[in-house]
Design a protein around this motif. Structure first.
Motif, mmCIF file in Angstrom:
data_model
loop_
_atom_site.group_PDB
_atom_site.id
_atom_site.type_symbol
_atom_site.label_atom_id
_atom_site.label_comp_id
_atom_site.label_asym_id
_atom_site.label_seq_id
_atom_site.Cartn_x
_atom_site.Cartn_y
_atom_site.Cartn_z
ATOM 1 N N ARG A 62 -9.965 -1.353 -8.908
ATOM 2 C CA ARG A 62 -8.745 -1.563 -8.154
ATOM 3 C C ARG A 62 -7.699 -1.981 -9.172
ATOM 4 O O ARG A 62 -7.916 -2.918 -9.936
ATOM 5 C CB ARG A 62 -8.983 -2.652 -7.116
ATOM 6 N N CYS A 115 -4.067 0.025 -5.913
ATOM 7 C CA CYS A 115 -4.745 1.246 -5.493
ATOM 8 C C CYS A 115 -6.114 1.358 -6.146
ATOM 9 O O CYS A 115 -6.363 0.811 -7.215
ATOM 10 C CB CYS A 115 -3.855 2.458 -5.758
ATOM 11 N N ASN A 116 -7.027 2.017 -5.437
ATOM 12 C CA ASN A 116 -8.364 2.222 -5.977
ATOM 13 C C ASN A 116 -8.390 3.500 -6.794
ATOM 14 O O ASN A 116 -7.822 4.513 -6.381
ATOM 15 C CB ASN A 116 -9.382 2.331 -4.846
ATOM 16 N N ASP A 130 -11.139 -8.370 -10.928
ATOM 17 C CA ASP A 130 -9.873 -8.340 -10.220
ATOM 18 C C ASP A 130 -9.497 -9.768 -9.847
ATOM 19 O O ASP A 130 -10.089 -10.361 -8.963
ATOM 20 C CB ASP A 130 -10.028 -7.470 -8.970
ATOM 21 N N SER A 175 -6.829 -6.742 -13.576
ATOM 22 C CA SER A 175 -8.118 -6.059 -13.626
ATOM 23 C C SER A 175 -8.385 -5.489 -15.024
ATOM 24 O O SER A 175 -7.470 -5.082 -15.734
ATOM 25 C CB SER A 175 -8.196 -4.972 -12.563
ATOM 26 N N ASN A 198 -8.273 4.845 -0.564
ATOM 27 C CA ASN A 198 -6.812 4.632 -0.539
ATOM 28 C C ASN A 198 -6.186 5.200 0.732
ATOM 29 O O ASN A 198 -5.131 5.833 0.678
ATOM 30 C CB ASN A 198 -6.125 5.313 -1.735
ATOM 31 N N LYS A 230 0.830 -1.184 0.000
ATOM 32 C CA LYS A 230 0.000 0.000 0.000
ATOM 33 C C LYS A 230 0.863 1.232 0.000
ATOM 34 O O LYS A 230 1.921 1.263 0.610
ATOM 35 C CB LYS A 230 -0.896 -0.007 1.237
#
Lengths: 444, 320
Positions: free
Chosen positions: A46, A30-31, A319, A51, A260, A17
């Motif tokens: 995400r 990360c979103n 995802d 994705s 986030n 993160k």
């Protein structure tokens, strides 16, 4: 002046993160919020290697978006055998729209709606695409083969081009999710899930409850975590946002995941029942109760993120990589408040309150929750119906619990601003909720 | 005003101290900021109040005058401050302020530029949003106004978060030293389009700009200039409608449906209806069917601010 050295992508190894509170670049895991074709569609996703985003009938990998700066623009490009998203830099638009738009005498008198204006057939367009024609080239061809394009009013020509661009060369804008954009996206697609809380009403709640760093904000969030997240965003990893609730199980604050937040911010998002906060002395629920609560949270937070964040039904963000083990290591938003924190609040009171409890009577909650605030603490209560707020306001006045009481309803209108064509939007949201605000006072 | 100083934070226990700024609340439309001093006296139409009686009491409590009338002492917040500050210019109010702070995506740690400072109403809310580590740089070409704003920020305890400089932003642009450092820029200027190129230089990529203008012609020109470097250009108007809440005794007719049916049965309808409306009150003619109950009701206030200004937002293009 402090140097703000934020322009670096920090990728932490331990939980993957970014720990930069204000990142300017995306990172794996990360979103993001994807704005497809200038706000036509807003999709949460995400970012991971696996994705994808579906536009029309095609799925596009989101991999090219990883590491790109927020605010960058992507366009569908056709390659050898597959089309993919590719970063484009905006071209400086010369002021092409002449100011004598008004004098353009062309109009729609000669247009006949018989579907024969276009000479290119669908098959021919498909062939062009298969042969690797760029979206812009297809649009050029469409214009060249349109019998009516030249006869159109100048502004209609622009509209035509824009319509074709959206279809044949869709654009995707990469946006950082903020309380603002998350609220807007939900309000557009699923307003009922957030109790019809429009972005201007949310902004009023934060303002009226004086949310700022180092404050201890009590919230009753029954709008999926939107209010909790918005408060946490303003706290920036200081103070606390404590979500309180009646009964034993805290409502879900899943939306918090879209912000986030860094671990430091997430640690400041806690929950505690009204009973635990109100009981005279440390009669916190027994150990068993604590465990149960924690299990609940774990269950709710490991549930499939994808279901929740996909705002449009037709655009499912897939995802493949769900890093379960990592999720468990990271701190949880909405952990049970520590005994020390609860003690501190009992002694000092919370510094403000925001209530956004759908389907609940505001007065029956407020009469229990308001005494948990310090004297002189401001509060803001949201509701989508006026009458329960009016009753709540009346009772607060009668019981002399608060002053400076006011019910307000925000009104928001957007404008189209273009040369000689400025006017309010033809469609607007006519309702964004009611807010009851006031200041708690000492009754003695 | 902001709890960044932990010994100033609200608490049941903390009493008012010598030197505190409090808001004296008489009514929702009668408030006054007062600096508490040991020998201070507040005088209003209810008599006089000795500050020495206030010291040690918690905020949010009643204090009494020599004639036994009371006022409340409240902790200052940016909202209360907006209601009591001295208007050196037209100020921004809560609806616009809230929307601007949210749409500019101002969060703790942000650097925000603002011009002009005006009466400092928005600056105070911006400071609250960037605290504890961010900063607001506010510019006004009017020397005296800037000085007054600095004094105010000193009094409200936010001077460590706001720097006020005297500068003509339309003419000179923002100072070069802030180039590329701003997360957001707010413009409240008569000719905002003149400041847009400089604002674009100050902003980080993807940073947000807001321009507040009362007139649509200003918006028009600003948008034309914005289109060369900015995307997502959107213009809004935000207003508030406030409601009056009253408890009223209303007469209710318990069996209104039945009574109408009875009347409908006899005689032609139109004349009966006329008769009812002439009578003015459904309840009078019926025994035992009238009942006075208390109901809490709400309706919008008759007068409201009809226009403040248009808010235009835009995002700096990302070219890197």
């Amino acid at each position: 002046m402090e140097q703000h050295n934020k322009d670096q992508v920090l990728s932490e190894n331990n939980n993957n993160k970014c720990q930069d509170p204000n990142p300017r670049f995306t990172f794996e895991g990360c979103n993001v919020l994807l704005d497809v074709n200038d706000g036509d569609r807003l999709v949460f996703a995400r970012l991971s290697g696996g994705s994808t985003l579906k536009i029309g009938n095609t799925k596009y990998s989101l991999k090219p978006l990883i590491g790109a700066p927020f605010g960058s623009l992507f366009q569908v490009e056709t390659g050898e055998d597959v089309s993919f998203l590719s970063r484009i830099l905006p071209v400086k638009k010369e002021e092409s729209i002449s100011n004598n738009v008004i004098e353009d005498s062309r109009d729609n008198r000669e247009l006949i709606d018989n579907n024969e204006a276009q000479n290119l057939t669908e098959e021919e367009i498909e062939t062009m695409r298969r042969e690797g024609a760029k979206g812009d080239e297809i649009i050029e061809a469409l214009i060249a083969n349109s019998k009516t394009f030249d006869k159109k009013f100048q502004l209609s020509q622009e509209k035509y081009k824009l319509k074709k661009q959206k279809k044949y060369a869709p654009k995707v804008l990469l946006r950082r999710p903020f309380a603002r954009s998350i609220c807007e996206a939900y309000f557009k697609k699923y307003p009922a899930r957030i109790g019809f809380l429009r972005v201007d009403a949310l902004s009023l709640l934060l303002t009226m409850a004086n949310v700022t760093a180092y404050s201890d904000v009590l919230v009753v969030d029954m709008v999926g975590g939107l209010v909790t997240g918005a408060v946490a965003e303003r706290l920036g990893g200081t103070g606390y946002v404590c979500n309180t609730f009646k009964g034993n199980s805290p409502p879900s604050v899943d939306m918090v995941k879209m912000f986030n937040f860094t671990d430091k911010v997430i640690e400041r998002i806690v929950q505690s029942s009204i009973n635990d906060l109100s009981s005279a002395k440390t009669v916190l629920s027994p150990e068993g109760g604590v465990c149960n609560a924690e299990i609940n949270i774990n269950e709710s937070s490991t549930c499939d993120i994808v279901e929740d964040v996909s705002v449009t039904a037709e655009a499912r963000v897939v995802d493949d990589v769900v890093p379960v083990s990592k999720v468990i290591k990271a701190p949880k938003a909405g952990a049970k408040a520590s005994k020390e924190a609860v003690e501190m609040w009992k002694e000092n009171g919370f510094s403000s309150l925001i209530m956004a409890a759908q389907d609940q009577d505001p007065w029956s909650l407020a009469k229990d929750v308001l005494p948990l605030l310090s004297y002189s603490a401001p509060f803001a209560i949201y509701h989508q119906y006026l009458q329960p707020l009016a009753t709540c306001m009346h009772n607060l006045q009668q019981e002399k619990m608060a002053i400076n009481l006011q019910i307000t309803e925000p009104w928001l209108r957007e404008y189209q601003v273009l040369t000689s064509r400025t006017h309010p939007h033809m469609q607007m949201s006519s309702f964004g909720g009611y807010v009851l605000s006031g200041t708690r006072i000492s009754t003695t | 005003m902001l709890p960044t100083d932990s010994n100033k934070a609200l608490s049941f226990k903390r009493g008012i101290q010598d030197g505190d700024l409090v808001i004296v609340y008489e009514r929702h439309d009668v408030m006054k900021p007062v600096k508490v001093t040991k020998d201070g006296v507040l005088q209003n139409r209810f008599g006089f109040y000795k500050h020495s009686d206030w010291i040690g009491k918690p905020l949010g409590t009643k204090v009494f005058s020599n004639k036994g009338k009371f006022v409340y002492l409240l902790a200052p917040t940016p909202e209360l401050w907006t209601l009591v500050l001295s208007h050196r210019t037209q100020i921004l109010y809560i609806a616009d302020i809230s929307f601007v702070v949210m749409y500019l995506e101002v969060v703790p740690g942000c650097v925000v530029l603002e011009s002009g400072t005006g009466s400092g109403s928005l600056s105070t809310s911006l400071a609250r949003a960037v605290a504890p580590t961010g900063h607001v740089y506010s510019f006004d070409y009017h020397e005296q106004r800037a000085a007054c704003a600095r004094e105010d920020f000193e009094m409200t305890g936010i001077s460590s978060l706001v720097t006020v400089e005297v500068r003509d932003i339309q003419g000179q642009g923002f100072p070069e030293k802030l180039s590329g450092l701003a997360d957001s820029v707010f413009l409240d200027l008569p000719q905002p389009w003149l400041a847009v190129p400089s604002a674009a230089k100050m902003l980080k990529e993807d940073g947000v700009l807001c321009s507040f203008s009362p007139c649509i012609e200003q918006v028009q020109r600003t948008c034309e200039v914005l289109r060369s470097d900015f995307i997502e250009i959107r213009t809004f108007e935000v207003l508030l409608r406030t409601y009056e809440v009253k408890e009223m005794k209303v007469e209710t007719v318990a069996v209104i449906g039945e009574s109408q049916d009875e009347e409908d049965n006899g005689g032609p309808r139109p004349s009966k209806r006329k008769h009812l409306s002439n009578n003015g009150d459904y309840a009078v003619s019926h025994d035992n069917s009238s009942n006075a109950t208390s109901v809490v009701m709400a309706r919008p206030c008759s007068e409201a601010r009809g226009h403040t200004g248009y808010l235009t937002f835009a995002r700096l293009q990302c070219l890197s």
